[in-house]
Design an enzyme around this catalytic site. Structure first.
Site, PDB file in Angstrom:
ATOM      1  N   GLY A 183       0.574  -1.267  -0.280  1.00  0.00           N
ATOM      2  CA  GLY A 183       0.206  -0.559  -0.121  1.00  0.00           C
ATOM      3  C   GLY A 183       0.970   0.966   0.176  1.00  0.00           C
ATOM      4  O   GLY A 183       0.814   2.238  -0.850  1.00  0.00           O
ATOM      5  N   HIS A 184       1.711   1.102   1.029  1.00  0.00           N
ATOM      6  CA  HIS A 184       2.438   2.213   1.145  1.00  0.00           C
ATOM      7  C   HIS A 184       3.756   2.660  -0.389  1.00  0.00           C
ATOM      8  O   HIS A 184       3.557   4.044  -0.814  1.00  0.00           O
ATOM      9  CB  HIS A 184       3.535   2.531   2.129  1.00  0.00           C
TER      10      HIS A 184
END
Ligand code: PAF
Length: 289
Positions: A34-35
């Site tokens: 996600g990051h």
């Protein structure tokens, strides 16, 4: 190239040498896909990027997981070095060596956004959003970036930051990037690693319930959804904190003005708290009773 920066002073010196566009990706580290999707988008849209890695004590309540929150700087740097970038792009990683680099002794300012921060997670985590906006304001001031990238998974957080930027006329463009999920549909979160295999299975109820809500609304059955019943049906293995269907623009109740709906949920499994949401267009017909 990756440049690791440990102090505010070092960063400010570095910042004065950057004349091209800069994208900011604020994180608390323990990076996952996600990051990395945020950082990749930032790299695609800016000359250089600044990824901040700071486990912000101000956004954790007294009985929350500040102490045990995973801190994995070496692994994070390794993951960032695998992103696609041009040779002349720099990934600056600001990982303050101490809390005082962000909150110097005597720090006494709090940024507090009323309204949108006072519902959903704001009710069960008092002070959490004040901690978020205080650190994010600080990071915006230090970074002086043109754009900042946040994940949709923390949708309320995004909306609170958006309101802060609007109210304080901050000169930064915000981007809300899609949730990344594992193959079972569980939204990626650093907190997923606290879960046992059984708990991970149980956690799927969150994304599945949100999906069933979206499906019902898309089939024009908004009026048939009973969130209390949905929570009761699914409360044997998880404790629901909230399950709500709101206007995606302002997190108010759905009205005839609503164009986008957001279904948001939060659950506790053992000591782990997970949140998730789905954002989708609402057609006029769907809310006719
Ligand atoms: O979303 C997060 O990881 C944090 O809340 C943030 C925005 C980095 C502030 O500490």
């Amino acid at each position: 190239m990756i440049k690791l920066i440990k102090s505010r002073k070092q960063w400010l010196l570095q910042r004065s040498e950057i004349s091209e566009s800069l994208g900011l990706v604020p994180t608390m580290g323990n990076l996952h896909l996600g990051h990395l999707s945020l950082a990749q988008k930032a790299l695609d849209e800016n000359k250089h990027i600044l990824v901040t890695i700071f486990v912000n004590p101000k956004q954790f309540g007294p009985n929350e997981d500040f102490e045990r929150y995973p801190r994995t700087l070496e692994q994070d740097l390794e993951l960032l070095s695998g992103l696609k970038k041009n040779e002349d792009q720099v990934i600056y990683v600001f990982a303050p060596a101490s809390i005082e680099e962000i909150y110097p002794i005597g720090f006494s300012t709090t940024i507090s956004v009323k309204g949108v921060s006072e519902k959903l997670c704001g009710l069960s985590r008092p002070g959490h959003f004040d901690g978020v906006t205080t650190v994010v304001y600080q990071l915006f001031a230090l970074a002086r970036a043109q754009k900042a990238y946040f994940g949709q998974k923390d949708y309320q957080q995004y909306k609170v930051i958006e309101k802060m930027v609007h109210d304080l006329c901050l000169d930064i463009e915000l981007l809300c990037c899609p949730i990344i999920r594992d193959q079972d549909g569980l939204a990626l979160s650093s907190r997923n690693q606290y879960l046992s295999a059984d708990e991970k299975k149980a956690a799927l109820i969150l994304s599945q319930t949100l999906q069933s809500i979206q499906k019902k609304i898309e089939q024009g059955e908004f009026q048939k959804i009973d969130t209390v019943e949905l929570k009761n049906e699914n409360s044997s293995t998880v404790q629901w904190d909230y399950l709500e269907i709101l206007d995606g623009e302002n997190l108010n109740e759905i009205s005839s003005e609503t164009k986008q709906v957001v279904a948001l949920g939060a659950i506790n499994i053992g000591k782990t708290r997970l949140i998730d949401n789905l954002l989708f267009p609402l057609t006029g017909a769907s809310i006719v009773r």
